[in-house]
Design a protein around this motif. Structure first.
Motif, PDB file in Angstrom:
ATOM      1  N   ASN B  10      46.164  37.541  42.479  1.00  0.00           N
ATOM      2  CA  ASN B  10      44.684  37.841  42.135  1.00  0.00           C
ATOM      3  C   ASN B  10      44.838  39.068  41.423  1.00  0.00           C
ATOM      4  N   PHE B  14      43.311  39.710  37.530  1.00  0.00           N
ATOM      5  CA  PHE B  14      42.448  40.754  36.993  1.00  0.00           C
ATOM      6  C   PHE B  14      42.946  41.904  36.286  1.00  0.00           C
ATOM      7  N   ALA B  36      32.610  37.776  32.723  1.00  0.00           N
ATOM      8  CA  ALA B  36      32.644  36.956  33.981  1.00  0.00           C
ATOM      9  C   ALA B  36      32.327  35.398  33.280  1.00  0.00           C
ATOM     10  N   TRP B  39      35.533  34.259  31.440  1.00  0.00           N
ATOM     11  CA  TRP B  39      36.547  33.849  32.459  1.00  0.00           C
ATOM     12  C   TRP B  39      36.096  32.648  32.991  1.00  0.00           C
ATOM     13  N   GLY B 206      30.840  31.902  41.908  1.00  0.00           N
ATOM     14  CA  GLY B 206      31.937  32.902  41.777  1.00  0.00           C
ATOM     15  C   GLY B 206      32.140  33.667  40.452  1.00  0.00           C
ATOM     16  N   PHE B 207      31.251  33.332  39.550  1.00  0.00           N
ATOM     17  CA  PHE B 207      31.137  33.953  38.279  1.00  0.00           C
ATOM     18  C   PHE B 207      29.994  34.644  37.699  1.00  0.00           C
ATOM     19  N   THR B 208      29.679  35.347  38.696  1.00  0.00           N
ATOM     20  CA  THR B 208      28.146  35.842  38.553  1.00  0.00           C
ATOM     21  C   THR B 208      28.418  37.312  37.936  1.00  0.00           C
ATOM     22  N   TRP B 211      30.680  39.942  38.837  1.00  0.00           N
ATOM     23  CA  TRP B 211      32.207  40.105  38.358  1.00  0.00           C
ATOM     24  C   TRP B 211      32.399  40.686  37.284  1.00  0.00           C
ATOM     25  N   SER B 212      31.479  40.496  36.441  1.00  0.00           N
ATOM     26  CA  SER B 212      31.542  41.325  34.919  1.00  0.00           C
ATOM     27  C   SER B 212      31.611  42.953  35.548  1.00  0.00           C
ATOM     28  N   ILE B 214      32.234  44.264  38.287  1.00  0.00           N
ATOM     29  CA  ILE B 214      33.613  44.722  38.986  1.00  0.00           C
ATOM     30  C   ILE B 214      34.709  44.925  37.971  1.00  0.00           C
ATOM     31  N   ILE B 215      34.989  44.131  37.013  1.00  0.00           N
ATOM     32  CA  ILE B 215      35.999  44.281  36.081  1.00  0.00           C
ATOM     33  C   ILE B 215      35.504  45.499  35.101  1.00  0.00           C
ATOM     34  N   THR B 238      41.672  45.557  43.532  1.00  0.00           N
ATOM     35  CA  THR B 238      42.019  44.152  44.190  1.00  0.00           C
ATOM     36  C   THR B 238      42.387  44.420  45.604  1.00  0.00           C
TER      37      THR B 238
END
Lengths: 239, 297
Positions: B10, B14, B36, B39, B206-208, B211-212, B214-215, B238
């Motif tokens: 993971n 990331f 995201a 992704w 899983g792609f909300t 996540w953008s 968090i990246i 991570t």
């Protein structure tokens, strides 16, 4: 007489509803230093921005070397031979002095010629040589101004546009910068269009001057005549 | 051990995501919140290839390679479609527009039955392994670092520094902004494909937008504009929440709070992120000891 290097014909520029430039006519001949004077908000910077394509014109023509450039995007105008040193200096703060100058020569491929100009700029502004590895954002205001001028020069333009090089700079550096402008003009025969609020300093080095007020031409003439003109003295020179 | 290697896998994915977002946000200075979405595009198209199209006679790693290529290309295409209209916007407006597009992509996937829709996409073949994930990590870093070293890289950086000044240097800013955006989106899609073939299950939720964010956190933590920073940021973010699980019951219960507090503390103490805009460079690190410096002119 040969055609002028730059010619503005009845130029109009709008910012939304504001009619910022209202029918400006202006001529710059090859080899001249021409200055545009005027108070805050008169439209000096707007004029420069419309020449370098950073803002769209509403009507009128801008001719450079006999070609119309008023609909050309900014990045292409540089390759035509116009470079601008923007107001407020706008150097790339997180690049070194050296990298800033390299960016100025972005469109040029001849490494030898670029190196020669680089050395010329370093000889003209020894301060920049001392600080060539320093981040541009950490330079003093005057040094950043020198860098902005040098960077614009590095594209080896036919016409150099300078926007208020004396803005917010110590008087002693203003003199150094204006000396350098004259030097570039004389030795490299580079045409310079200088926008200034410091009317006296600008008229001293310029061949001709234009005075604009609220987007319209107020007066034009030889620099020597303008400097002795009573109205100008009252309004801009503070006599 | 399986748990640890999964974490490692993971974090590799990331790293690709954060390095690619760093190209858009940190290096080119275009504030994008739609990562995201890209992704997801890569994950779903890569997975769809695995489920419907992949010929059985090809070895797994070849299939994974094709799948990654498809993920890259489709996400890059999405990057063109989104970038060309949006990159005329600046700052906050661009962030909102990209955020919207990221969500649109998610909703579209939610309504596509062929890829499972809201039930999730199952039976994706397991092709990813540590070796291939980190091979792609290396390729991503090499490609992006190499671009940055050249003229294109300078142009991209100068846009972040000052777009008007870049324009008046003769740089076609729109072209370079699009280039950075599309390339960043493409690598995010590639990471998606690796992700799909590692988890074997995808769900649109899983792609909300989270996540953008968090990246984005990873690259801000590591230092906007620094590739090394993005790598470190991705690894820390991570591992940190997972490692806090094992530090006794109380800490485990409060781990999300501790995680948040640590982030706040770091931002207060070092607002430019761990690396700032600097890169860790072995040669210049050594030069500090030998005292040698190269002359530029």
């Amino acid at each position: 007489m040969s055609s002028p290097l730059l010619e503005l014909k009845n130029l109009h520029v709008h910012y939304g509803a504001i009619h910022a430039i209202q029918g400006l006519n202006l001529v710059v001949n090859e080899g001249e230093i021409v200055t545009i004077l005027g108070s805050n908000g008169a439209g000096k910077t707007t004029t420069l921005h419309s020449i370098s394509g950073l803002i769209p014109t509403s009507s009128g023509e801008i001719l450079f070397d006999g070609k119309r450039i008023d609909k050309t995007p900014a990045f292409k105008i540089v390759s035509h031979g116009i470079a601008q040193s923007p107001e407020g200096r706008m150097v790339f703060p997180d690049l070194t002095v050296f990298e800033n100058l390299e960016m100025g020569a972005y469109l040029r491929n001849n490494k030898e010629e670029v190196d020669k100009d680089l050395h010329y700029m370093f000889s003209l502004f020894p301060r920049l040589l001392e600080r060539k590895k320093q981040l541009a954002g950490t330079l003093s205001g005057g040094e950043q101004q020198m860098l902005a001028i040098a960077r614009a020069y590095m594209s080896k333009p036919k016409l150099l546009l300078l926007d208020e090089p004396s803005l917010g700079i110590a008087p002693i550096l203003v003199k150094a910068i204006f000396d350098a402008i004259v030097e570039i003009n004389k030795t490299k025969n580079m045409t310079i269009l200088l926008v200034e609020q410091n009317a006296f300093a600008a008229l001293k080095i310029a061949d001709r001057g234009y005075v604009i007020a609220t987007g319209e031409m107020f007066m034009e003439g030889k620099a020597d005549d303008l400097i002795t003109n009573e109205e100008i003295q009252k309004a801009y020179l503070g006599h | 051990m399986e748990y640890f290697s999964h974490l490692l896998l993971n974090s590799g994915i990331f790293i690709i995501l954060s390095v690619s977002l760093n190209l858009i946000n940190g290096i080119c200075g275009q504030f994008s919140l739609g990562h995201a979405g890209f992704w997801a595009v890569g994950a779903y198209t890569g997975a769809a290839y695995g489920v419907y199209l992949a010929p059985d006679f090809l070895p797994d790693f070849v299939n994974l390679f094709i799948s990654c290529g498809i993920g890259f290309l489709t996400a890059a295409l999405a990057g063109v479609l989104i970038g060309v209209p949006c990159l005329r916007l600046r700052g906050d407006y661009l962030a909102i527009a990209t955020l919207g597009f990221g969500e649109i992509i998610r909703i579209i996937i939610m309504n596509m039955d062929t890829v499972g829709g809201p039930r999730g996409f199952t039976n994706i073949p397991l092709w990813s392994n540590l070796f291939w994930v980190y091979a792609w990590v290396a390729i991503t870093i090499l490609v992006i670092a190499n671009i940055l070293r050249g003229t294109h890289g300078r142009a991209i950086i100068s846009i972040r520094e000052d777009e008007i000044a870049a324009d008046s240097m003769g740089i076609y800013t729109f072209k370079y902004k699009t280039m950075a955006f599309v390339l960043g989106a493409g690598f995010a899609g590639l990471a998606g494909s690796l992700f799909a073939h590692a988890n074997q299950f995808l769900h649109p939720n899983g792609f909300t937008f989270m996540w953008s964010v968090i990246i984005l956190l990873m690259i801000i933590l590591g230092g906007l504009g620094s590739i090394t920073g993005s790598i470190v940021g991705a690894v820390i973010l991570t591992f940190l929440p997972e490692m806090l699980r094992f530090m006794g019951e109380t800490i485990s219960e409060w781990r999300m709070v501790i995680y948040a507090v640590l982030l706040i503390l770091l931002m207060l103490m070092k607002p430019t992120g761990i690396f700032g805009k600097h890169e860790f460079n072995v040669l210049s690190f050594l030069a500090k000891f030998t005292g040698k410096k190269k002359e530029i002119i």
